[in-house]
Design an enzyme around this catalytic site. Sequence first.
Site, PDB file in Angstrom:
ATOM      1  N   TYR A  46      -9.761  -5.245  20.695  1.00  0.00           N
ATOM      2  CA  TYR A  46      -8.902  -4.340  21.461  1.00  0.00           C
ATOM      3  C   TYR A  46      -9.676  -3.137  21.991  1.00  0.00           C
ATOM      4  CZ  TYR A  46      -5.359  -6.951  18.880  1.00  0.00           C
ATOM      5  OH  TYR A  46      -4.590  -7.957  18.343  1.00  0.00           O
ATOM      6  N   HIS A 100      -5.216  -2.091  10.618  1.00  0.00           N
ATOM      7  CA  HIS A 100      -6.177  -3.119  10.232  1.00  0.00           C
ATOM      8  C   HIS A 100      -7.156  -2.505   9.232  1.00  0.00           C
ATOM      9  CE1 HIS A 100      -5.065  -5.397  13.978  1.00  0.00           C
ATOM     10  NE2 HIS A 100      -5.256  -6.401  13.147  1.00  0.00           N
ATOM     11  N   HIS A 116       4.427 -11.517  18.622  1.00  0.00           N
ATOM     12  CA  HIS A 116       3.139 -10.877  18.313  1.00  0.00           C
ATOM     13  C   HIS A 116       2.493 -10.277  19.557  1.00  0.00           C
ATOM     14  CE1 HIS A 116      -0.559 -10.041  16.181  1.00  0.00           C
ATOM     15  NE2 HIS A 116      -1.247 -10.741  17.068  1.00  0.00           N
ATOM     16  N   LYS A 162       2.407  -1.809  -6.725  1.00  0.00           N
ATOM     17  CA  LYS A 162       2.301  -0.687  -7.658  1.00  0.00           C
ATOM     18  C   LYS A 162       2.342  -1.161  -9.108  1.00  0.00           C
ATOM     19  CE  LYS A 162       4.707   2.614  -4.627  1.00  0.00           C
ATOM     20  NZ  LYS A 162       5.916   3.464  -4.507  1.00  0.00           N
ATOM     21  N   ARG A 165       3.649  -5.200  13.033  1.00  0.00           N
ATOM     22  CA  ARG A 165       3.957  -6.622  12.920  1.00  0.00           C
ATOM     23  C   ARG A 165       5.467  -6.803  12.923  1.00  0.00           C
ATOM     24  NH1 ARG A 165      -0.096  -5.168   9.466  1.00  0.00           N
ATOM     25  NH2 ARG A 165      -2.126  -6.188   9.796  1.00  0.00           N
ATOM     26  N   ARG A 182       2.517  -6.389  19.802  1.00  0.00           N
ATOM     27  CA  ARG A 182       1.464  -5.703  19.047  1.00  0.00           C
ATOM     28  C   ARG A 182       0.128  -5.833  19.781  1.00  0.00           C
ATOM     29  NH1 ARG A 182      -0.179  -4.094  13.822  1.00  0.00           N
ATOM     30  NH2 ARG A 182      -2.065  -5.059  12.972  1.00  0.00           N
TER      31      ARG A 182
END
Length: 321
Positions: A299, A290, A267, A177, A148, A270
């Site tokens: 895709y 993903h 975008h 975290k 991204r 990507r």
Amino acid sequence: MPTVIQLPAGKTLTVRATADAFLGSLRNRNTVRSYGVGVGKTAEQIGEARPLGSVADDEIGEALELLWGAAAVNTWNVRRAAVLSWLGWCAEYGYDGPTVPAWTKRLAVPDSETPSRSKMAVDRLTGRREVHLREKTLWRMLYETAARTEEVLGVNIEDLDLGGRRCSVKAKGARSKARRRGQAREDFVLETVYWDAGTARLLPRLLRGRSRGPVFVTHRRPGPGKVVNPRDVCPDTGLARLSYGQARALLDEHTAVRGPGTGWDLHEYRHSALTHLGASLLMLMAKSRHKKPENVRRYFKPSAEAIAELTSLLAPGGSRG
């Protein structure tokens, strides 16, 4: 060629003065005409005589919504892109001012999908002589990592593993975290993205003379009144991190053929990379990071030959025809 208006230093520059200066810096008459509508009407809406530094981000968003919230998607995107470029230009020149808020997003055209650019088109754009090394490196890195845009723009030189052709990024929706406000990048679980030869050739040239700070930076230092996170400034040059809006405008400048706002979207790198890979669904998920198969399934487009080969396993006796 339009005359570039020279602005005085300081924090009291008016909305109108910066708008005129931005429009005066544009070289293409069609761009001036198109951007003039978006920038001019927005300036009128928020108050032309006001100091630009007194305008809040949400005021910009509210003005856009009021003026073009009910307009066609393409009109909204073009007007938003004009204001985004104006405020990005002000920030690059060090003038205090607002930004276009994140909630005023660029809209997808109804009943359309993000286009997949051909590999040849990607290679040709990166190979154009008039394109600056910074943009070439960014576009190539976006394509080869299939990451991204926000992830790649957020990378610092210290995050790079040039030998391994990889780096750590703070991913979209990164898990924290620890639960506390004002968390630093290191407080989130980072993910790894990988690039190949094209990026590997360009990155060392882009980083020459620098060893710390953002990989992708503007060509000007932020103004003295601009508050910038230390991580977003190169300690060697004082240059600030390139923003998404600035990167989007640069890509549009080199790819628009029907006027400003009609060029490629960041975008698309990507999207195109994942479409071109032709890998298995699991490998595409590993590359794109993903979390859900349904988000990457579009895709996964096996060829007719691959399907035929798979079908041959069902032949009598398991033989291949």
